[in-house]
Design a protein around this motif. Structure first.
Motif, PDB file in Angstrom:
ATOM      1  N   TYR A  37       0.830  -1.207   0.000  1.00 15.25           N
ATOM      2  CA  TYR A  37       0.000   0.000   0.000  1.00 15.25           C
ATOM      3  C   TYR A  37       0.866   1.261   0.000  1.00 15.25           C
ATOM      4  CZ  TYR A  37       0.787   0.687   5.006  1.00 15.25           C
ATOM      5  OH  TYR A  37       1.377   0.917   6.218  1.00 15.25           O
ATOM      6  N   ILE A  38       2.155   1.091   0.348  1.00 19.02           N
ATOM      7  CA  ILE A  38       3.138   2.156   0.103  1.00 19.02           C
ATOM      8  C   ILE A  38       3.956   1.646  -1.085  1.00 19.02           C
ATOM      9  CG2 ILE A  38       5.098   3.437   1.046  1.00 19.02           C
ATOM     10  CD1 ILE A  38       3.913   2.752   3.871  1.00 19.02           C
ATOM     11  N   GLN A  73       9.557   1.860   9.405  1.00 15.81           N
ATOM     12  CA  GLN A  73       8.106   2.084   9.485  1.00 15.81           C
ATOM     13  C   GLN A  73       7.635   2.217  10.937  1.00 15.81           C
ATOM     14  OE1 GLN A  73       6.056   2.835   6.974  1.00 15.81           O
ATOM     15  NE2 GLN A  73       7.834   2.931   5.647  1.00 15.81           N
ATOM     16  N   SER A  74       6.679   1.370  11.371  1.00 13.92           N
ATOM     17  CA  SER A  74       6.100   1.592  12.709  1.00 13.92           C
ATOM     18  C   SER A  74       7.068   1.341  13.857  1.00 13.92           C
ATOM     19  CB  SER A  74       4.868   0.715  12.904  1.00 13.92           C
ATOM     20  OG  SER A  74       3.747   1.382  12.398  1.00 13.92           O
ATOM     21  N   LYS A  77       7.774   4.271  15.892  1.00 11.76           N
ATOM     22  CA  LYS A  77       6.840   4.721  16.945  1.00 11.76           C
ATOM     23  C   LYS A  77       7.418   4.444  18.326  1.00 11.76           C
ATOM     24  CE  LYS A  77       2.800   3.835  13.998  1.00 11.76           C
ATOM     25  NZ  LYS A  77       1.759   2.863  13.658  1.00 11.76           N
ATOM     26  N   PHE A 105      -3.907  -0.936  12.686  1.00 15.89           N
ATOM     27  CA  PHE A 105      -3.079   0.211  13.075  1.00 15.89           C
ATOM     28  C   PHE A 105      -3.570   1.528  12.481  1.00 15.89           C
ATOM     29  CE2 PHE A 105      -0.774   0.668   9.061  1.00 15.89           C
ATOM     30  CZ  PHE A 105      -0.868  -0.611   8.508  1.00 15.89           C
ATOM     31  N   ASN A 124      -1.694   4.319  14.434  1.00 18.94           N
ATOM     32  CA  ASN A 124      -1.273   5.526  13.706  1.00 18.94           C
ATOM     33  C   ASN A 124      -1.806   6.807  14.334  1.00 18.94           C
ATOM     34  OD1 ASN A 124      -0.032   3.739  12.058  1.00 18.94           O
ATOM     35  ND2 ASN A 124      -0.967   4.467  10.157  1.00 18.94           N
ATOM     36  N   GLU A 168       5.375   7.408   0.357  1.00 16.25           N
ATOM     37  CA  GLU A 168       4.368   7.327   1.427  1.00 16.25           C
ATOM     38  C   GLU A 168       3.577   8.636   1.537  1.00 16.25           C
ATOM     39  OE1 GLU A 168       5.652   5.468   5.011  1.00 16.25           O
ATOM     40  OE2 GLU A 168       3.808   5.998   6.047  1.00 16.25           O
ATOM     41  N   ASN A 175      -3.895   8.132   6.495  1.00 12.90           N
ATOM     42  CA  ASN A 175      -3.266   8.877   7.591  1.00 12.90           C
ATOM     43  C   ASN A 175      -3.712  10.340   7.600  1.00 12.90           C
ATOM     44  OD1 ASN A 175      -1.873   6.788   8.836  1.00 12.90           O
ATOM     45  ND2 ASN A 175      -0.164   6.924   7.393  1.00 12.90           N
ATOM     46  N   TYR A 199       5.457  12.579   9.958  1.00 17.19           N
ATOM     47  CA  TYR A 199       5.289  11.170  10.351  1.00 17.19           C
ATOM     48  C   TYR A 199       5.791  10.228   9.241  1.00 17.19           C
ATOM     49  CZ  TYR A 199       2.713   6.787  10.931  1.00 17.19           C
ATOM     50  OH  TYR A 199       2.375   5.461  11.004  1.00 17.19           O
ATOM     51  N   CYS A 203       8.743   7.434   9.388  1.00 18.96           N
ATOM     52  CA  CYS A 203       8.529   6.017   9.048  1.00 18.96           C
ATOM     53  C   CYS A 203       9.528   5.534   8.000  1.00 18.96           C
ATOM     54  CB  CYS A 203       7.110   5.795   8.524  1.00 18.96           C
ATOM     55  SG  CYS A 203       5.851   5.888   9.814  1.00 18.96           S
ATOM     56  N   TYR A 251       0.362  -4.932  16.657  1.00 16.22           N
ATOM     57  CA  TYR A 251      -0.934  -4.801  15.988  1.00 16.22           C
ATOM     58  C   TYR A 251      -1.988  -5.674  16.687  1.00 16.22           C
ATOM     59  CZ  TYR A 251       2.271  -3.094  12.319  1.00 16.22           C
ATOM     60  OH  TYR A 251       3.248  -2.446  11.631  1.00 16.22           O
ATOM     61  N   GLY A 268       6.936  -3.420  12.322  1.00 16.16           N
ATOM     62  CA  GLY A 268       6.640  -2.402  11.309  1.00 16.16           C
ATOM     63  C   GLY A 268       6.326  -3.084   9.993  1.00 16.16           C
ATOM     64  N   VAL A 269       5.588  -2.395   9.102  1.00 16.21           N
ATOM     65  CA  VAL A 269       5.207  -3.035   7.841  1.00 16.21           C
ATOM     66  C   VAL A 269       6.380  -3.178   6.869  1.00 16.21           C
ATOM     67  CG1 VAL A 269       2.736  -2.449   7.957  1.00 16.21           C
ATOM     68  CG2 VAL A 269       4.341  -0.875   6.825  1.00 16.21           C
TER      69      VAL A 269
HETATM   70  N1  GLU Z   1       4.027   4.356   7.674  1.00 18.87           N
HETATM   71  C1  GLU Z   1       3.125   3.266   7.825  1.00 18.87           C
HETATM   72  C2  GLU Z   1       1.691   3.760   7.876  1.00 18.87           C
HETATM   73  O1  GLU Z   1       1.406   4.691   8.548  1.00 18.87           O
HETATM   74  C3  GLU Z   1       3.485   2.534   9.061  1.00 18.87           C
HETATM   75  C4  GLU Z   1       2.630   1.380   9.300  1.00 18.87           C
HETATM   76  C5  GLU Z   1       3.260   0.318  10.105  1.00 18.87           C
HETATM   77  O2  GLU Z   1       4.443   0.015   9.990  1.00 18.87           O
HETATM   78  O3  GLU Z   1       2.501  -0.236  10.911  1.00 18.87           O
HETATM   79  O4  GLU Z   1       0.843   3.241   7.226  1.00 18.87           O
END
Ligand code: GLU
Length: 315
Positions: A37-38, A73-74, A77, A105, A124, A168, A175, A199, A203, A251, A268-269
């Motif tokens: 999706y990215i 990625q996540s 966080k 998420f 998120n 992204e 987001n 953000y 990521c 998650y 992270g994804v």
């Molecule tokens: N940048 C990704 C998003 O916001 C991170 C998602 C992830 O790793 O969970 O969709």
């Protein structure tokens, strides 16, 4: 160097264990799916696998693709939460909760139903609120985070992958919706688009699993980094971060991950997972194929094997 399994008392070699895990996980390749999706994330080789351990005695062991940078990625966080607690103490908890969400998420409906109050800093909505908080203290949140990772881990590589960040930012529709709901409820101070851009850049940070294991070591050592030779965070904050990792880090599979592995962890994804064994060390793994909820499928198997054979588990 030999390590003692705290559950069985027997001695084992971490280097041999990691090499064995590399061999054992191979049959699981092809069962998961790389995040697409990215768009830029879809270009990664799905069969990569790297694993690294950093012990509290500063022993660093790696196997497989352990030196190849990947998209955190996540996992960022986790570092965002450390930075925000270091800077503002408990203030962030007036905007973000500490409860598991049980939803995806990037879930939107729960945030709206709960009037713009994110469940925790690892969904998120909560992560965007944390980034917004950090934006009041720096113009470059990703740079601040990269700085923390470099100092805590004693590493000099890594940084933002600008191509991933742009990819992204161009596709962050969900987001942006989340950020707008946050703004509508005054959970964030800055303009929604500016928060989403900061953000997405955060990521898009890339480091290797070896760097990641090193940088998270203070979470296993009461906030002290033996690699930097300095305290990176207060012990009481370490406990808080590990608690939120244990309850919300993986998650919607956080419960089954705790059951299988028994360590506080963040995924992270990009296919990375970092897991903390308090008093022992940190294990980081990377393999891009994800399971249904977005955790690295092969990485989770690897961590389960690691926990079983090392005895590193808090449960
Ligand atoms: N940048 C990704 C998003 O916001 C991170 C998602 C992830 O790793 O969970 O969709």
């Amino acid at each position: 160097m030999m390590t003692r399994n705290p559950q069985t008392g027997s001695e084992f070699s971490l280097a041999v264990l990691l090499d064995d895990i590399c061999d054992h996980v191979r049959p699981a390749f092809g069962r998961g799916k790389v995040a697409d999706y990215i768009p830029e994330l879809a270009r990664v080789n799905p069969r990569k696998f790297g694993m690294a351990v950093a012990t509290v005695d500063s022993e660093i062991i790696g196997a497989g693709d352990c030196d190849e940078p990947f998209s955190l990625q996540s996992i960022t966080k986790l570092f965002a939460l450390i930075l925000v607690l270091n800077r503002g103490g408990d203030e962030i908890w007036t905007r973000v909760g500490k409860e598991p969400s049980g939803t995806a998420f990037n879930h939107l409906a729960l945030l709206e139903a709960e009037r713009g109050a994110p469940r925790n800093p690892f969904v998120n909505a909560g992560a965007l609120a944390v980034t917004d908080y950090l934006m009041a203290r720096t113009k470059d949140v990703a740079g601040l985070m990269a700085g923390f990772i470099r100092v805590a881990g004693g590493v000099d590589s890594g940084g933002v992958n600008e191509v991933v960040a742009a990819s992204e930012i161009a596709t962050a529709f969900q987001n942006r919706a989340i950020a707008n709901i946050l703004k509508a409820h005054d959970t964030i101070d800055h303009a929604p688009d500016a928060v989403v851009d900061a953000y997405c850049r955060q990521c898009a940070l890339e480091f290797s699993v070896r760097d990641l294991a090193r940088a998270a070591l203070p979470l296993a050592l009461q906030g002290f980094s033996p690699l930097a030779g300095e305290t990176m965070m207060a012990p009481r904050l370490v406990r808080r971060v590990n608690a939120v990792l244990m309850t919300s880090g993986m998650y919607e599979s956080t419960g089954s991950f705790a059951y299988r592995v028994g360590l506080p962890a963040k995924s992270g994804v990009g296919g990375g997972i970092v897991a903390v064994a308090p008093g022992r060390g940190v294990v980081a793994v990377w393999s891009p194929e994800l399971d249904r909820v977005g955790n690295s499928l092969v990485g989770t198997i690897a961590l389960e094997l690691f926990a079983q054979n090392s005895g590193w588990s808090i449960l």
